[in-house]
Scaffold this motif. Structure first.
Motif, PDB file in Angstrom:
ATOM      1  N   CYS A  41       0.857  -1.189   0.000  1.00 17.48           N
ATOM      2  CA  CYS A  41       0.000   0.000   0.000  1.00 17.48           C
ATOM      3  C   CYS A  41       0.893   1.239   0.000  1.00 17.48           C
ATOM      4  O   CYS A  41       1.673   1.450   0.932  1.00 17.48           O
ATOM      5  CB  CYS A  41      -0.921  -0.006   1.225  1.00 17.48           C
ATOM      6  SG  CYS A  41      -1.994   1.460   1.324  1.00 17.48           S
ATOM      7  N   GLU A  42       0.785   2.060  -1.065  1.00 15.20           N
ATOM      8  CA  GLU A  42       1.614   3.256  -1.180  1.00 15.20           C
ATOM      9  C   GLU A  42       1.229   4.308  -0.153  1.00 15.20           C
ATOM     10  O   GLU A  42       2.074   5.011   0.388  1.00 15.20           O
ATOM     11  CB  GLU A  42       1.500   3.842  -2.603  1.00 15.20           C
ATOM     12  CG  GLU A  42       2.003   2.931  -3.686  1.00 15.20           C
ATOM     13  CD  GLU A  42       3.512   2.829  -3.701  1.00 15.20           C
ATOM     14  OE1 GLU A  42       4.142   3.591  -2.949  1.00 15.20           O
ATOM     15  OE2 GLU A  42       4.064   2.001  -4.438  1.00 15.20           O
ATOM     16  N   GLN A  43      -0.048   4.442   0.132  1.00 13.77           N
ATOM     17  CA  GLN A  43      -0.498   5.485   1.052  1.00 13.77           C
ATOM     18  C   GLN A  43      -0.102   5.160   2.484  1.00 13.77           C
ATOM     19  O   GLN A  43       0.355   6.035   3.225  1.00 13.77           O
ATOM     20  CB  GLN A  43      -2.011   5.662   0.928  1.00 13.77           C
ATOM     21  CG  GLN A  43      -2.592   6.734   1.856  1.00 13.77           C
ATOM     22  CD  GLN A  43      -4.057   7.007   1.585  1.00 13.77           C
ATOM     23  OE1 GLN A  43      -4.547   6.752   0.495  1.00 13.77           O
ATOM     24  NE2 GLN A  43      -4.745   7.521   2.570  1.00 13.77           N
ATOM     25  N   CYS A  44      -0.255   3.897   2.876  1.00 15.35           N
ATOM     26  CA  CYS A  44       0.085   3.505   4.249  1.00 15.35           C
ATOM     27  C   CYS A  44       1.552   3.085   4.377  1.00 15.35           C
ATOM     28  O   CYS A  44       2.043   2.898   5.487  1.00 15.35           O
ATOM     29  CB  CYS A  44      -0.815   2.367   4.715  1.00 15.35           C
ATOM     30  SG  CYS A  44      -2.578   2.791   4.729  1.00 15.35           S
ATOM     31  N   VAL A  53      -6.567  -5.206   1.148  1.00 13.65           N
ATOM     32  CA  VAL A  53      -6.914  -4.272   0.077  1.00 13.65           C
ATOM     33  C   VAL A  53      -8.424  -4.151  -0.040  1.00 13.65           C
ATOM     34  O   VAL A  53      -8.977  -3.053  -0.226  1.00 13.65           O
ATOM     35  CB  VAL A  53      -6.292  -4.741  -1.254  1.00 13.65           C
ATOM     36  CG1 VAL A  53      -6.814  -3.914  -2.421  1.00 13.65           C
ATOM     37  CG2 VAL A  53      -4.782  -4.663  -1.176  1.00 13.65           C
ATOM     38  N   VAL A  54      -9.122  -5.246   0.079  1.00  8.22           N
ATOM     39  CA  VAL A  54     -10.588  -5.201  -0.016  1.00  8.22           C
ATOM     40  C   VAL A  54     -11.192  -4.528   1.213  1.00  8.22           C
ATOM     41  O   VAL A  54     -12.200  -3.825   1.121  1.00  8.22           O
ATOM     42  CB  VAL A  54     -11.141  -6.635  -0.182  1.00  8.22           C
ATOM     43  CG1 VAL A  54     -12.670  -6.628  -0.189  1.00  8.22           C
ATOM     44  CG2 VAL A  54     -10.613  -7.260  -1.465  1.00  8.22           C
ATOM     45  N   PRO A  61      -3.911   3.572  -3.179  1.00  6.08           N
ATOM     46  CA  PRO A  61      -3.121   3.058  -4.305  1.00  6.08           C
ATOM     47  C   PRO A  61      -2.177   1.958  -3.831  1.00  6.08           C
ATOM     48  O   PRO A  61      -1.511   2.094  -2.822  1.00  6.08           O
ATOM     49  CB  PRO A  61      -2.349   4.296  -4.777  1.00  6.08           C
ATOM     50  CG  PRO A  61      -2.309   5.205  -3.602  1.00  6.08           C
ATOM     51  CD  PRO A  61      -3.587   4.980  -2.861  1.00  6.08           C
ATOM     52  N   HIS A  62      -2.142   0.866  -4.590  1.00  4.95           N
ATOM     53  CA  HIS A  62      -1.309  -0.269  -4.204  1.00  4.95           C
ATOM     54  C   HIS A  62      -0.803  -0.961  -5.455  1.00  4.95           C
ATOM     55  O   HIS A  62      -1.284  -0.726  -6.570  1.00  4.95           O
ATOM     56  CB  HIS A  62      -2.092  -1.243  -3.320  1.00  4.95           C
ATOM     57  CG  HIS A  62      -3.318  -1.814  -4.003  1.00  4.95           C
ATOM     58  ND1 HIS A  62      -4.516  -1.127  -4.039  1.00  4.95           N
ATOM     59  CD2 HIS A  62      -3.494  -2.973  -4.701  1.00  4.95           C
ATOM     60  CE1 HIS A  62      -5.404  -1.842  -4.718  1.00  4.95           C
ATOM     61  NE2 HIS A  62      -4.809  -2.969  -5.129  1.00  4.95           N
ATOM     62  N   ASN A  67       6.811  -4.964  -8.060  1.00  6.39           N
ATOM     63  CA  ASN A  67       6.769  -3.791  -8.937  1.00  6.39           C
ATOM     64  C   ASN A  67       7.278  -2.530  -8.248  1.00  6.39           C
ATOM     65  O   ASN A  67       7.678  -1.573  -8.922  1.00  6.39           O
ATOM     66  CB  ASN A  67       5.344  -3.565  -9.441  1.00  6.39           C
ATOM     67  CG  ASN A  67       4.848  -4.725 -10.306  1.00  6.39           C
ATOM     68  OD1 ASN A  67       5.656  -5.438 -10.919  1.00  6.39           O
ATOM     69  ND2 ASN A  67       3.532  -4.933 -10.354  1.00  6.39           N
ATOM     70  N   VAL A  68       7.220  -2.482  -6.930  1.00  7.39           N
ATOM     71  CA  VAL A  68       7.603  -1.259  -6.214  1.00  7.39           C
ATOM     72  C   VAL A  68       8.961  -1.372  -5.537  1.00  7.39           C
ATOM     73  O   VAL A  68       9.489  -0.376  -5.045  1.00  7.39           O
ATOM     74  CB  VAL A  68       6.534  -0.892  -5.158  1.00  7.39           C
ATOM     75  CG1 VAL A  68       5.194  -0.669  -5.813  1.00  7.39           C
ATOM     76  CG2 VAL A  68       6.435  -1.972  -4.066  1.00  7.39           C
ATOM     77  N   ILE A  69       9.540  -2.575  -5.517  1.00  6.95           N
ATOM     78  CA  ILE A  69      10.794  -2.748  -4.786  1.00  6.95           C
ATOM     79  C   ILE A  69      11.919  -1.937  -5.417  1.00  6.95           C
ATOM     80  O   ILE A  69      12.808  -1.415  -4.734  1.00  6.95           O
ATOM     81  CB  ILE A  69      11.174  -4.245  -4.721  1.00  6.95           C
ATOM     82  CG1 ILE A  69      12.427  -4.420  -3.887  1.00  6.95           C
ATOM     83  CG2 ILE A  69      11.334  -4.814  -6.116  1.00  6.95           C
ATOM     84  CD1 ILE A  69      12.292  -3.936  -2.475  1.00  6.95           C
TER      85      ILE A  69
END
Length: 419
Positions: A41-44, A53-54, A61-62, A67-69
């Motif tokens: 989770c980008e925001q948290c 997520v649900v 945004p997640h 993909n984000v590492i």
């Protein structure tokens, strides 16, 4: 289990933590034990599972951790590189501290030899005075070395903390999994940022400022007046001040200057000269235009700086003592155009001075259409007081503002000057 904040946390036995730290082993969500942590989770700024997520992160945004590492890993590498550079600077400062420590010891030995040579010509009283000076010198050397050791220990501890943080971060980036990097990223970032924010001087705060003055009186020793004292006053550039009425302004091609007052670390004025004072005066718009300044050592802790600028404009003035800016340096200097002297006459009235010529003109703009009418000073545009005929200035000791009026053909300047 009894605390509300940790009642829902997953608890693992210490002997089982070795398996959890193996790279590639799946980690499960503490809120949903059956779900693996696959998303971030980008925001948290934390890893989450599909159920998270649900549930709580539905609008956040997640993306998948793979993909984000790269983006988060690059940020850590950039911070790591900055920390490594600061480590190099710290090592240089520690090296300087060692050099200064050697200089202090060397200088102390030199002063001790000088004191012994000075005291060898006296008998019992002088020998006692010599021993007292040596004891004072030893105490001073120990005091300086203790301060240097303390400063060195502080910097060594800071360097050790940085090295530990760098080594941990390097192991994390090379051996840790993507999820482990993301989990510990916040703590590592906070630690490295805190280490990078620690302020320290890039030069040692102590020097070998120990001197021996054999000319100064040292009082009575065994009934005899003795000479020779140890000077420990060290000039502090941050406490040196600049003085002068024309500190920020000067005239073109006119000699002007200001005074530098040197003080020690306690703010007390130094009563001696001999300091390395440097002055640079550079035109802000024309870097090739520099003014040569002359520094005169008055021998009492003050220095007079004189200069003569050749071009008008704004200048940047820098004053250095021992290679460091003094208080108030750098500052801006405004050089005005050369003082213009009056070319006319400072008189009561052009009409009166011209003998009543109706066509006479003055720089004040006064007119007298009716011709000479005595000295009533009721002329149109007349300032009502004596003024300069060339520019209309009413102050006698002033700078000329301009040349004569355009209608010079009708002025009787020669006659005015003669009168």
């Amino acid at each position: 289990r009894r605390q509300k904040k940790t009642a829902s946390h997953a608890v693992t036995e210490l002997e089982n933590t070795k398996d959890c730290s193996q790279p590639g082993k799946p980690l499960f969500c503490p809120s949903h034990p059956t779900e693996r942590l696959r998303l971030f989770c980008e925001q948290c700024d934390q890893p989450v599972c599909r159920d998270c997520v649900v549930d709580r992160h539905q609008q956040h945004p997640h993306d998948f951790t793979g993909n984000v590492i790269h983006r988060h890993g690059d940020a850590l590498r950039k911070l790591l590189k900055s920390t490594q550079q600061r480590m190099g600077t710290l090592e240089g400062v520690l090296s300087q501290i060692d050099d200064v420590g050697s200089a202090v010891r060397g200088r102390a030995e030199a002063v001790a030899t000088e004191i012994c040579l000075f005291a060898s010509g006296y008998v019992k009283a002088i020998e006692e005075h010599r021993d007292r000076l040596l004891k004072q010198l030893e105490d001073l050397k120990v005091q300086k070395e203790n301060l240097l050791h303390l400063r060195k220990a502080q910097l060594q501890q800071l360097l050790l903390d940085m090295r530990t943080g760098v080594e941990f971060t390097e192991r994390l980036l090379t051996s840790g999994s993507d999820l482990e990097i993301l989990i510990t990223k916040g703590v590592v970032t906070s630690r490295l940022a805190k280490l990078n924010s620690v302020a320290y001087n890039t030069y040692p705060s102590m020097d070998d400022g120990i001197q021996f003055s054999p000319q100064e009186r040292a009082g009575q020793c065994c009934g005899y007046e003795v000479f020779g004292v140890i000077l420990n006053k060290v000039v502090d550039p941050a406490r040196c001040t600049l003085h002068g009425e024309d500190l920020h302004s000067a005239r073109q091609n006119q000699l002007t200057g200001f005074t530098l007052l040197c003080s020690d670390t306690t703010g007390e004025r130094l009563g001696r000269g001999g300091e390395a004072v440097q002055v640079t005066i550079t035109h802000k718009d024309n870097r090739d235009c520099a003014v040569n300044a002359t520094v005169c050592d008055n021998g009492d802790g003050t220095y007079h700086i004189s200069y003569s600028p050749e071009e008008p404009g704004l200048y940047a003035v820098c004053v250095y003592v021992k290679g460091q800016h003094v208080q108030g340096s750098p500052f801006t200097l405004m050089v005005k155009n050369k003082f213009r002297e009056h070319q006319g006459v400072f008189h009561c009235c052009t009409f009166c001075s011209s003998g009543g010529q109706k066509a006479a003109r003055c720089a004040c703009g006064g007119t007298m259409p009716g011709g000479y009418q005595g000295c009533g000073h009721g002329h149109k545009g007349h300032p009502g007081c004596p003024h300069w005929s060339c520019c209309g200035q009413v102050k006698e000791s002033s700078e000329c503002l301009g040349g004569p009026p355009s209608d010079t053909s009708q002025r009787s300047l020669l006659r005015t000057v003669a009168l």
